[in-house]
Design a protein around this motif. Structure first.
Motif, PDB file in Angstrom:
ATOM      1  N   ILE A 199      -7.845   2.159   7.806  1.00 16.48           N
ATOM      2  CA  ILE A 199      -7.326   2.364   6.449  1.00 16.48           C
ATOM      3  C   ILE A 199      -7.881   1.306   5.499  1.00 16.48           C
ATOM      4  CG2 ILE A 199      -5.245   2.351   5.023  1.00 16.48           C
ATOM      5  CD1 ILE A 199      -3.733   3.464   7.470  1.00 16.48           C
ATOM      6  N   LEU A 200      -7.825   0.042   5.921  1.00 16.69           N
ATOM      7  CA  LEU A 200      -8.270  -1.053   5.050  1.00 16.69           C
ATOM      8  C   LEU A 200      -9.758  -0.953   4.729  1.00 16.69           C
ATOM      9  CD1 LEU A 200      -6.331  -4.101   6.576  1.00 16.69           C
ATOM     10  CD2 LEU A 200      -5.675  -2.641   4.650  1.00 16.69           C
ATOM     11  N   ARG A 201     -10.567  -0.644   5.752  1.00 13.80           N
ATOM     12  CA  ARG A 201     -12.020  -0.592   5.508  1.00 13.80           C
ATOM     13  C   ARG A 201     -12.416   0.644   4.713  1.00 13.80           C
ATOM     14  NH1 ARG A 201     -15.713  -0.913   3.410  1.00 13.80           N
ATOM     15  NH2 ARG A 201     -17.900  -1.271   4.032  1.00 13.80           N
ATOM     16  N   SER A 202     -11.843   1.787   5.049  1.00 13.33           N
ATOM     17  CA  SER A 202     -12.235   3.018   4.356  1.00 13.33           C
ATOM     18  C   SER A 202     -11.815   3.008   2.887  1.00 13.33           C
ATOM     19  CB  SER A 202     -11.634   4.238   5.058  1.00 13.33           C
ATOM     20  OG  SER A 202     -10.220   4.194   5.026  1.00 13.33           O
ATOM     21  N   LEU A 203     -10.683   2.367   2.597  1.00 11.53           N
ATOM     22  CA  LEU A 203     -10.222   2.277   1.209  1.00 11.53           C
ATOM     23  C   LEU A 203     -10.742   1.026   0.516  1.00 11.53           C
ATOM     24  CD1 LEU A 203      -6.485   3.433   1.584  1.00 11.53           C
ATOM     25  CD2 LEU A 203      -8.470   4.780   0.870  1.00 11.53           C
ATOM     26  N   ASN A 204     -11.519   0.221   1.266  1.00  7.04           N
ATOM     27  CA  ASN A 204     -12.101  -1.013   0.723  1.00  7.04           C
ATOM     28  C   ASN A 204     -11.027  -1.928   0.142  1.00  7.04           C
ATOM     29  OD1 ASN A 204     -14.296  -2.687   0.271  1.00  7.04           O
ATOM     30  ND2 ASN A 204     -14.669  -1.894  -1.793  1.00  7.04           N
ATOM     31  N   VAL A 205      -9.969  -2.133   0.914  1.00  4.47           N
ATOM     32  CA  VAL A 205      -8.863  -2.993   0.476  1.00  4.47           C
ATOM     33  C   VAL A 205      -9.228  -4.443   0.775  1.00  4.47           C
ATOM     34  CG1 VAL A 205      -6.424  -3.553   0.742  1.00  4.47           C
ATOM     35  CG2 VAL A 205      -7.199  -1.170   0.944  1.00  4.47           C
ATOM     36  N   ARG A 206      -9.365  -5.253  -0.288  1.00  3.41           N
ATOM     37  CA  ARG A 206      -9.761  -6.653  -0.116  1.00  3.41           C
ATOM     38  C   ARG A 206      -8.674  -7.629  -0.523  1.00  3.41           C
ATOM     39  NH1 ARG A 206     -15.267  -6.041  -3.369  1.00  3.41           N
ATOM     40  NH2 ARG A 206     -14.030  -4.362  -4.294  1.00  3.41           N
ATOM     41  N   ASP A 207      -7.725  -7.185  -1.312  1.00  4.62           N
ATOM     42  CA  ASP A 207      -6.646  -8.055  -1.775  1.00  4.62           C
ATOM     43  C   ASP A 207      -5.643  -8.282  -0.636  1.00  4.62           C
ATOM     44  OD1 ASP A 207      -5.037  -9.341  -4.000  1.00  4.62           O
ATOM     45  OD2 ASP A 207      -3.633  -7.816  -3.280  1.00  4.62           O
ATOM     46  N   GLU A 208      -5.321  -9.553  -0.366  1.00  7.17           N
ATOM     47  CA  GLU A 208      -4.450  -9.895   0.762  1.00  7.17           C
ATOM     48  C   GLU A 208      -3.051  -9.290   0.617  1.00  7.17           C
ATOM     49  OE1 GLU A 208      -5.108 -11.346   3.574  1.00  7.17           O
ATOM     50  OE2 GLU A 208      -7.212 -11.608   3.063  1.00  7.17           O
ATOM     51  N   ALA A 209      -2.504  -9.302  -0.582  1.00  6.58           N
ATOM     52  CA  ALA A 209      -1.157  -8.762  -0.788  1.00  6.58           C
ATOM     53  C   ALA A 209      -1.119  -7.264  -0.487  1.00  6.58           C
ATOM     54  CB  ALA A 209      -0.699  -9.033  -2.221  1.00  6.58           C
ATOM     55  N   THR A 210      -2.148  -6.548  -0.926  1.00 12.05           N
ATOM     56  CA  THR A 210      -2.221  -5.107  -0.668  1.00 12.05           C
ATOM     57  C   THR A 210      -2.384  -4.837   0.826  1.00 12.05           C
ATOM     58  OG1 THR A 210      -3.278  -4.828  -2.824  1.00 12.05           O
ATOM     59  CG2 THR A 210      -3.364  -2.957  -1.307  1.00 12.05           C
ATOM     60  N   ARG A 211      -3.171  -5.663   1.485  1.00 14.79           N
ATOM     61  CA  ARG A 211      -3.349  -5.516   2.931  1.00 14.79           C
ATOM     62  C   ARG A 211      -2.019  -5.660   3.660  1.00 14.79           C
ATOM     63  NH1 ARG A 211      -8.903  -8.787   4.687  1.00 14.79           N
ATOM     64  NH2 ARG A 211     -10.379  -7.385   3.637  1.00 14.79           N
ATOM     65  N   VAL A 212      -1.244  -6.654   3.230  1.00 17.65           N
ATOM     66  CA  VAL A 212       0.064  -6.875   3.869  1.00 17.65           C
ATOM     67  C   VAL A 212       0.986  -5.685   3.627  1.00 17.65           C
ATOM     68  CG1 VAL A 212       2.154  -8.299   3.824  1.00 17.65           C
ATOM     69  CG2 VAL A 212      -0.108  -9.383   3.790  1.00 17.65           C
ATOM     70  N   MET A 213       0.986  -5.154   2.406  1.00 16.65           N
ATOM     71  CA  MET A 213       1.849  -4.019   2.077  1.00 16.65           C
ATOM     72  C   MET A 213       1.501  -2.786   2.917  1.00 16.65           C
ATOM     73  SD  MET A 213       2.079  -4.333  -2.087  1.00 16.65           S
ATOM     74  CE  MET A 213       2.930  -2.759  -2.213  1.00 16.65           C
ATOM     75  N   ILE A 214       0.197  -2.577   3.159  1.00 10.96           N
ATOM     76  CA  ILE A 214      -0.234  -1.433   3.962  1.00 10.96           C
ATOM     77  C   ILE A 214       0.059  -1.655   5.440  1.00 10.96           C
ATOM     78  CG2 ILE A 214      -2.272  -0.136   4.743  1.00 10.96           C
ATOM     79  CD1 ILE A 214      -3.472  -0.585   1.961  1.00 10.96           C
ATOM     80  N   SER A 215      -0.173  -2.874   5.907  1.00 10.47           N
ATOM     81  CA  SER A 215      -0.065  -3.172   7.331  1.00 10.47           C
ATOM     82  C   SER A 215       1.363  -3.313   7.823  1.00 10.47           C
ATOM     83  CB  SER A 215      -0.838  -4.459   7.657  1.00 10.47           C
ATOM     84  OG  SER A 215      -2.173  -4.379   7.246  1.00 10.47           O
ATOM     85  N   ALA A 216       2.230  -3.865   7.004  1.00  5.53           N
ATOM     86  CA  ALA A 216       3.587  -4.207   7.448  1.00  5.53           C
ATOM     87  C   ALA A 216       4.351  -3.025   8.062  1.00  5.53           C
ATOM     88  CB  ALA A 216       4.374  -4.827   6.302  1.00  5.53           C
ATOM     89  N   PRO A 217       4.394  -1.867   7.391  1.00  9.24           N
ATOM     90  CA  PRO A 217       5.138  -0.745   7.998  1.00  9.24           C
ATOM     91  C   PRO A 217       4.550  -0.300   9.338  1.00  9.24           C
ATOM     92  CG  PRO A 217       4.676  -0.323   5.675  1.00  9.24           C
ATOM     93  CD  PRO A 217       3.849  -1.505   6.068  1.00  9.24           C
ATOM     94  N   LEU A 218       3.218  -0.292   9.436  1.00 10.94           N
ATOM     95  CA  LEU A 218       2.592   0.128  10.689  1.00 10.94           C
ATOM     96  C   LEU A 218       2.823  -0.894  11.797  1.00 10.94           C
ATOM     97  CD1 LEU A 218      -0.766   1.544   9.274  1.00 10.94           C
ATOM     98  CD2 LEU A 218       1.009   2.845  10.448  1.00 10.94           C
ATOM     99  N   ILE A 219       2.749  -2.182  11.453  1.00 14.60           N
ATOM    100  CA  ILE A 219       3.016  -3.228  12.444  1.00 14.60           C
ATOM    101  C   ILE A 219       4.456  -3.130  12.941  1.00 14.60           C
ATOM    102  CG2 ILE A 219       3.241  -5.718  12.780  1.00 14.60           C
ATOM    103  CD1 ILE A 219       0.872  -6.067  10.858  1.00 14.60           C
ATOM    104  N   ALA A 220       5.385  -2.891  12.019  1.00 14.77           N
ATOM    105  CA  ALA A 220       6.792  -2.763  12.402  1.00 14.77           C
ATOM    106  C   ALA A 220       6.997  -1.569  13.325  1.00 14.77           C
ATOM    107  CB  ALA A 220       7.654  -2.624  11.145  1.00 14.77           C
ATOM    108  N   PHE A 221       6.334  -0.453  13.013  1.00 10.37           N
ATOM    109  CA  PHE A 221       6.476   0.749  13.836  1.00 10.37           C
ATOM    110  C   PHE A 221       5.903   0.533  15.233  1.00 10.37           C
ATOM    111  CE2 PHE A 221       4.584   4.680  15.478  1.00 10.37           C
ATOM    112  CZ  PHE A 221       5.722   5.464  15.609  1.00 10.37           C
ATOM    113  N   VAL A 222       4.688  -0.033  15.296  1.00 10.72           N
ATOM    114  CA  VAL A 222       4.046  -0.261  16.590  1.00 10.72           C
ATOM    115  C   VAL A 222       4.852  -1.245  17.429  1.00 10.72           C
ATOM    116  CG1 VAL A 222       2.008  -1.266  17.698  1.00 10.72           C
ATOM    117  CG2 VAL A 222       1.726   0.340  15.804  1.00 10.72           C
ATOM    118  N   THR A 223       5.341  -2.314  16.810  1.00 15.12           N
ATOM    119  CA  THR A 223       6.152  -3.293  17.535  1.00 15.12           C
ATOM    120  C   THR A 223       7.416  -2.661  18.087  1.00 15.12           C
ATOM    121  OG1 THR A 223       5.318  -5.066  16.093  1.00 15.12           O
ATOM    122  CG2 THR A 223       7.315  -5.522  17.363  1.00 15.12           C
TER     123      THR A 223
END
Length: 331
Positions: A199-223
């Motif tokens: 998701i991060l690479r295909s959408l070219n997400v470089r901002d750290e805050a945006t990365r955290v917002m995208i990653s957090a729900p998925l990390i919580a689900f996987v954990t």
């Protein structure tokens, strides 16, 4: 993406099958009678097992060096029955969800162990060569940081991939509750992280805050899912749904991105996606092991080794491509 991500669809189906405890072989009355008698007497014909007569608790390292009574009884009863069937030219059948594969040096599925180890080696080579490229061959910023914005993410991906293949080798070496959960958990963690990276690479997400917002729900689900299968219930059906969902989603993301990005190395991405998909057909065409050693699952593991080299080649190409573009913009 390729390795345990490709595990995604058909390998998860194989996990489901392996988790089932009803196959033609273990439903055979002759097999059941042999196992029952062995557990009572400690012997299969002239072959006897001291584990069946051991009382007390052995140290863990001693338990790991040898199989327990039930495992030895099942294994040697299976071998005897399969030898009789071979003399009658009958086809082999599965026992407890697995083909009758011969042990080598105590390893339950030696070919799968070997190919898992080679996949680990392929990822180690890719990870090291990527690290060398980023920090020793490509230009760096003044603070010794890479221009490539996804360098640290790919380095973490490499570590998770090596961890996943390590536990795959251990699991195929000895299928017990602990190794099964470690294998499944590491594969789920890699699938989840690979989805985030896609998701991060295909959408070219470089901002750290945006990365955290995208990653957090998925990390919580996987954990949460990993905790669920380890400490509540190892539900094979639910685990299949989760892993298939993550794998198919990221494969789709990479395929679509390859079509629209005009990346100079997109052909490598297409090759990995489609060749990996074709290779997974081996999980559908599940044939008996050749010479009691090489089955479809092991061959599938073998096919991912060269694809891993191509996948890391794409990652390195992407790093060079992005670095070159960023340097041109900075001038």
């Amino acid at each position: 993406m390729l390795d345990r991500c490709s595990v995604g669809f058909f390998l998860i189906l194989s996990w489901l099958v392996e988790g089932l405890n009803a196959s033609a072989g273990d439903a055979n009355p002759q097999y059941r009678s042999c196992v029952k008698q062995c557990e009572e007497t400690g012997c299969v014909r002239q072959r006897c097992f001291p584990n069946c007569k051991f009382s007390g608790v052995e140290p863990l390292y001693m338990q790991w060096k040898k199989w327990d009574c039930q495992s030895d009884c099942r294994y040697f009863c299976m071998l005897d029955i399969e030898k009789e069937k071979e003399l009658r030219n009958d086809d082999p059948v599965k026992y407890h969800g697995k083909w009758p594969i011969k042990r080598i040096y105590g390893m339950q599925e030696p070919a799968s162990v070997a190919f898992s180890a080679l996949n680990l080696a392929a990822h180690f080579h890719g990870w090291v060569s990527f690290f060398v490229l980023i920090y020793y061959k490509l230009p760096l910023k003044e603070e010794k940081k890479a221009y490539y914005e996804y360098a640290s993410l790919w380095l973490i991906y490499g570590l998770l991939s090596m961890n996943s293949w390590f536990w795959s080798a251990v699991f195929h070496s000895r299928d017990v509750d602990l190794t099964e959960k470690l294998d499944y958990s590491s594969a789920v963690a890699l699938l989840g992280y690979s989805l985030i990276l896609a998701i991060l690479r295909s959408l070219n997400v470089r901002d750290e805050a945006t990365r955290v917002m995208i990653s957090a729900p998925l990390i919580a689900f996987v954990t949460t899912h990993i905790l669920f299968i380890n400490f509540y219930k190892l539900d094979y059906g639910w685990n299949m749904i989760v892993c298939v969902g993550m794998a198919v989603t990221q494969l789709t993301i990479w395929a679509v991105w390859a079509c629209i990005s005009h990346h100079p190395s997109r052909w490598k991405l297409w090759f990995v996606v489609f060749a990996g998909g074709l290779a997974m057909l081996l999980e559908l065409y599940d044939f008996p092991p050749y010479q009691g050693l090489l089955d479809a699952h092991a061959i599938w593991h073998a096919t991912t080794i060269p694809l891993t080299y191509i996948w890391w080649s794409f990652i390195k190409d992407d790093a060079e491509f992005r670095t070159s573009n960023l340097l041109k913009k900075s001038k």
